[in-house]
Design an enzyme around this catalytic site. Structure first.
Site, PDB file in Angstrom:
ATOM      1  N   ARG A  73       0.789  -1.222   0.000  1.00  0.00           N
ATOM      2  CA  ARG A  73       0.000   0.000   0.000  1.00  0.00           C
ATOM      3  C   ARG A  73       0.828   1.282   0.000  1.00  0.00           C
ATOM      4  O   ARG A  73       0.668   2.124  -0.869  1.00  0.00           O
ATOM      5  CB  ARG A  73      -0.941   0.023   1.224  1.00  0.00           C
ATOM      6  CG  ARG A  73      -1.950  -1.101   1.253  1.00  0.00           C
ATOM      7  CD  ARG A  73      -2.996  -0.842   2.330  1.00  0.00           C
ATOM      8  NE  ARG A  73      -3.851  -2.015   2.552  1.00  0.00           N
ATOM      9  CZ  ARG A  73      -4.884  -2.043   3.390  1.00  0.00           C
ATOM     10  NH1 ARG A  73      -5.192  -0.965   4.085  1.00  0.00           N
ATOM     11  NH2 ARG A  73      -5.595  -3.132   3.535  1.00  0.00           N
ATOM     12  N   HIS A  90      -7.837  -4.370  -6.951  1.00  0.00           N
ATOM     13  CA  HIS A  90      -7.511  -3.665  -5.696  1.00  0.00           C
ATOM     14  C   HIS A  90      -8.744  -3.586  -4.787  1.00  0.00           C
ATOM     15  O   HIS A  90      -9.438  -2.565  -4.765  1.00  0.00           O
ATOM     16  CB  HIS A  90      -7.007  -2.257  -6.023  1.00  0.00           C
ATOM     17  CG  HIS A  90      -6.336  -1.566  -4.875  1.00  0.00           C
ATOM     18  ND1 HIS A  90      -5.045  -1.830  -4.495  1.00  0.00           N
ATOM     19  CD2 HIS A  90      -6.780  -0.617  -4.014  1.00  0.00           C
ATOM     20  CE1 HIS A  90      -4.706  -1.078  -3.474  1.00  0.00           C
ATOM     21  NE2 HIS A  90      -5.751  -0.329  -3.147  1.00  0.00           N
ATOM     22  N   TYR A  98     -18.810  12.562 -11.202  1.00  0.00           N
ATOM     23  CA  TYR A  98     -18.846  13.829 -11.928  1.00  0.00           C
ATOM     24  C   TYR A  98     -17.601  14.064 -12.783  1.00  0.00           C
ATOM     25  O   TYR A  98     -17.606  14.966 -13.620  1.00  0.00           O
ATOM     26  CB  TYR A  98     -18.989  15.004 -10.951  1.00  0.00           C
ATOM     27  CG  TYR A  98     -20.250  14.974 -10.141  1.00  0.00           C
ATOM     28  CD1 TYR A  98     -21.510  14.998 -10.753  1.00  0.00           C
ATOM     29  CD2 TYR A  98     -20.212  14.926  -8.756  1.00  0.00           C
ATOM     30  CE1 TYR A  98     -22.667  14.973 -10.013  1.00  0.00           C
ATOM     31  CE2 TYR A  98     -21.365  14.903  -7.996  1.00  0.00           C
ATOM     32  CZ  TYR A  98     -22.595  14.918  -8.629  1.00  0.00           C
ATOM     33  OH  TYR A  98     -23.754  14.889  -7.895  1.00  0.00           O
TER      34      TYR A  98
END
Length: 829
Positions: free
Chosen positions: A43, A89, A132
């Site tokens: 990570r 993931h 968006y």
């Protein structure tokens, strides 16, 4: 029921239970180590080879698999997030979207990898929701993922073993150094600054050519970080520490100029901020400082930032306050000065390591060598397989009637395959391929195509085998590919590197007065350098100690980045002038120029003079730096052959003014200072050189238009002009680069020639010159010319070094063919 029966245990239940005593501390330690390893490896930390964290790598790989290339349309970010989360993931959509957003932000990455459409946030505000915004891969991301289908890296299973993903990306450029990174793991963290792609690639290519290069060698190419938001880095000692040990810090400052914002009011105009500092944060800290009485002399703060002009913060200064003193306070109490701590921790062979600049470059170079080697081996195997099939097809086509007869006489496919192998001495693969052959391939034209393909495959196989047999050839190929990437995606440096100025903020009143007094009387001897690519910087020739000044040696170390166009010895507080091609002289003081250490001069670390001075437009550029206190006249020449010497001391009391009246469509091509006994030198586009004594040109006032300097042939122009002192004439050389006017600029390197200046006879003013280079076939013009003391230094359009032929050619000889474009020629430091 008897007592013995009642106490008999239930054997069926006992056999299924398993209870073990476990030490809690041991269990906690083991679990924590597993968690820590997962966070570090999976990570938080990037791989030193491609500079990517796993989530970033998975995003780029999945977008590449989805075909979201720069030539395709954008898709909703939510779709990308969903694909990445579902296939590669499974750690939540927020983490994936945050990583995607950062890779699209031009203020976070020096070379963004995602082309975002919509609101991807700013330094003060977060991005819009993924439903968006839209995204696709940026062009540099294709260089990170190219050749994945050619076995260049290992693939590993995804989280549920249903799919595979690359363990590392091929990474055609050093992404970790170029874009930097940050991350917090368990017990460790990483924080790396972005760098300039051209500079990092230059260092990597030098390391490929010189595997035993030292840190000082690669720092000649990478003088310091290059932040996406520009600004100024002050204090270079921390950078050297970070490059040598992997840990260090440096300070970044905003780019601030003092301007008149009204008839009676002066203000500080901020156009660039430190890395990851937003304007709203600066405004808030200024307001807090004014309210708490820490900041004084500030009347107002106005944010005039827009998409057209970019960042522009205007800080009003109250009447009676020094802008420099106010700026010192702002540096101390606001984010206009910020610190950046480098902690270069990355994964090497799956383990976290702290790496210096040289180690990071070695890891990347070794990775790239492995990628190119595996790619070449893969291509060699595929071409050998194809050649094997082509040879089988040629056998079949040459004796197609017998092939057909064998197939028709067979009872089934297995028998036909066996007969083909036996009769024509084919392999099983070749026989199978012939059996699948379509009749339309049996034409004469197909045979010609196959023979041509065979010859091409044989040549390619030989080339690949030769490449794989030579480690030097592989390193050379890696270097060439890096150079192509830098040329395609590289941009000029944005961040200025300089030593920190003395600060008086925060001192006691008495100490501040003493410091101000020292600064007031101190006038340091300095040398100004203007590079051929338009960068300006200075080197101080006197180092001031706490008590007495000590003169140090002039700079001796040569820069590997640029050629010098103009040099001027002056003092730090003396006004000097910059002469432009529009015939303007612009006053400025060298006190605010970036200061380079005299032991390691990096012209690439200087500021672009177009950003330091106010030029009329993008076509106006500076030709030379002159002293305003000298009694020597300024000699200048125009493209149409006019020469002029400007009377010393006839300067207007203005920031800038014209020093020659130019004719329509004419411009200045050279401007230097010299004495009466100097030689003025013209070189024209048809390779004519004229030299005559400066005393033949009478000095004139600023408003004059000059006089005839050289007689030009119809359609020809002046390409170079300079002045040589009597001391320089003996060692001067003439460098010319010929090209064709029919080709596009920057596409034909042309030919170059170096000859001694003493071979060119002096003639009278307003006459024609003598030939400086004989044109080869196809050449008809001079692209670049230069005259000055040896040695000459050539650079490409981006400032990288270019090779020149040896000096000593005849005056009218032809040039030597070049293998790279020369953008400019100048002198060495």
């Amino acid at each position: 029921m008897s007592r013995s029966d009642s106490t008999t245990p239930d054997t069926s239940t006992a056999s299924t239970e398993r209870i073990e005593d476990v030490d809690v501390s041991v269990e906690m330690q083991g679990s924590f180590l597993e968690y820590a390893y997962s966070v570090i490896y999976s990570r938080a930390l990037p791989d030193a080879r491609d500079g990517l964290k796993p989530v970033q790598r998975r995003i780029l790989y999945q977008m590449n698999e989805m075909g979201l290339r720069p030539d395709k349309g954008h898709v909703k970010s939510a779709r990308v997030v969903g694909e990445v989360m579902g296939k590669l993931h499974p750690h939540g959509d927020t983490a994936i979207y945050d990583a995607l957003v950062r890779m699209a932000q031009s203020f976070s990455l020096r070379v963004p990898l995602i082309d975002g459409h919509g609101n991807f946030g700013s330094l003060d505000d977060g991005p819009a929701a993924p439903r968006y915004t839209e995204a696709r891969l940026a062009a540099p991301a294709l260089a990170m993922t190219e050749n994945l289908d050619e076995d260049v890296v290992d693939f590993v299973p995804n989280y549920d073993n249903q799919l595979t993903q690359p363990d590392v990306l091929p990474a055609a450029y050093p992404n970790l150094l170029v874009n930097g990174t940050s991350g917090i793991a368990v017990g460790m963290a990483t924080n790396m600054a972005p760098h300039n792609l051209i500079e990092v690639v230059g260092a990597a290519r030098h390391l490929l050519a010189h595997p035993n290069a030292t840190l000082d060698d690669v720092m000649e190419f990478v003088p310091g970080p290059d932040l996406p938001t520009g600004g100024t880095i002050v204090g270079l000692a921390g950078i050297k520490d970070a490059y040598s040990t992997g840990r260090g810090s440096f300070k970044t400052r905003a780019r601030v100029s003092v301007e008149s914002i009204s008839a009676r009011k002066t203000g500080l105009v901020v156009t660039e901020l430190p890395y990851l500092v937003g304007p709203e944060k600066v405004i808030e800290k200024i307001k807090d400082g004014v309210n708490s009485k820490k900041l004084s002399g500030i009347s107002d703060v106005t944010d005039l930032t827009d998409r057209t002009k970019g960042l522009r913060l205007v800080i009003g200064i109250k009447t009676g306050f020094s802008p420099d003193a106010v700026l010192e306070q702002l540096y101390r109490y606001t984010p206009l000065e910020d610190s950046f701590n480098i902690n270069a921790v990355a994964l090497v062979n799956g383990a976290p390591q702290t790496l210096g600049l040289l180690e990071l470059l070695h890891v990347y170079v070794n990775h790239r060598i492995e990628v190119v080697t595996r790619r070449s081996a893969y291509r060699l195997a595929r071409r050998k397989e194809r050649l094997h099939l082509v040879l089988g097809l040629l056998v079949a086509i040459l004796d197609i009637d017998e092939v057909i007869q064998v197939i028709r006489a067979s009872d089934d496919t297995e028998q036909a395959r066996a007969k083909l192998i036996d009769v024509f001495d084919l392999s099983q693969i070749q026989a199978e391929y012939i059996l699948e052959l379509r009749l339309r391939r049996l034409t004469k034209f197909s045979r010609i195509e196959l023979e041509a393909e065979r010859d091409q495959l044989v040549a390619e196989i030989a080339k690949l085998e030769k490449l794989l047999s030579s480690k030097a050839a592989i390193r050379s190929l890696v270097s060439e590919e890096l150079g192509a990437v830098a040329e395609k995606f590289g941009t000029p440096r944005r961040t200025v590197l300089t030593e920190a100025k003395p600060s008086i903020a925060g001192l006691s009143v008495a100490a501040a007065k003493r410091q101000a007094a020292v600064l007031e009387v101190q006038d340091i001897a300095t040398r100004i350098f203007l590079s051929a690519t338009g960068r300006i910087a200075r080197v101080d020739l006197v180092a001031v100690d706490d008590s007495l000044p000590q003169r140090i040696q002039p700079p001796q170390r040569r820069s590997k980045h640029d050629a010098v166009l103009s040099t001027l010895d002056t003092t730090s507080r003396t006004e000097v002038g910059a002469v432009t091609n529009r015939g303007r002289l612009i006053r400025f003081s060298p006190v605010d120029l970036p200061v380079m250490p005299p032991t390691s001069i990096q012209l690439a670390a200087g500021v672009r003079i177009s950003e330091y001075l106010v030029l009329s437009d993008k076509k106006e550029h500076v030709l030379g730096i002159i002293s305003l206190d000298s009694d020597r006249a300024i000699a200048l020449a125009t493209r149409q052959g006019v020469v002029k010497r400007v009377t010393p001391g006839d300067w207007a009391n203005k920031p800038d003014f014209e020093i020659v009246a130019l004719k329509p469509k004419d411009e200045v091509v050279g401007a230097v200072q010299g004495g009466e006994d100097d030689d003025l030198v013209f070189i024209t586009s048809d390779a004519q050189l004229l030299r005559f004594t400066a005393s033949g040109v009478r000095p004139q006032g600023r408003a004059a238009g000059g006089m005839a300097g050289i007689k030009l042939a119809p359609g020809e122009t002046v390409v170079f002009f300079t002045s040589l002192s009597t001391d320089d004439v003996a060692t001067a050389i003439v460098a010319t680069v010929a090209a064709s006017s029919q080709t596009l600029p920057g596409t034909d390197p042309g030919s170059a020639k170096l000859s001694d200046f003493s071979e060119y006879p002096a003639k009278g003013r307003a006459t024609g010159g003598v030939r400086a280079q004989r044109f080869l076939k196809g050449e008809d013009t001079l692209a670049v010319a230069w005259v000055g003391p040896a040695p000459a230094r050539a650079v490409g359009p981006d400032g990288t070094p270019r090779a020149l032929p040896e000096s000593g050619s005849r005056r009218d000889a032809s040039g030597v063919m070049l293998d790279a474009i020369i953008g400019a020629i100048g002198s060495e430091i």
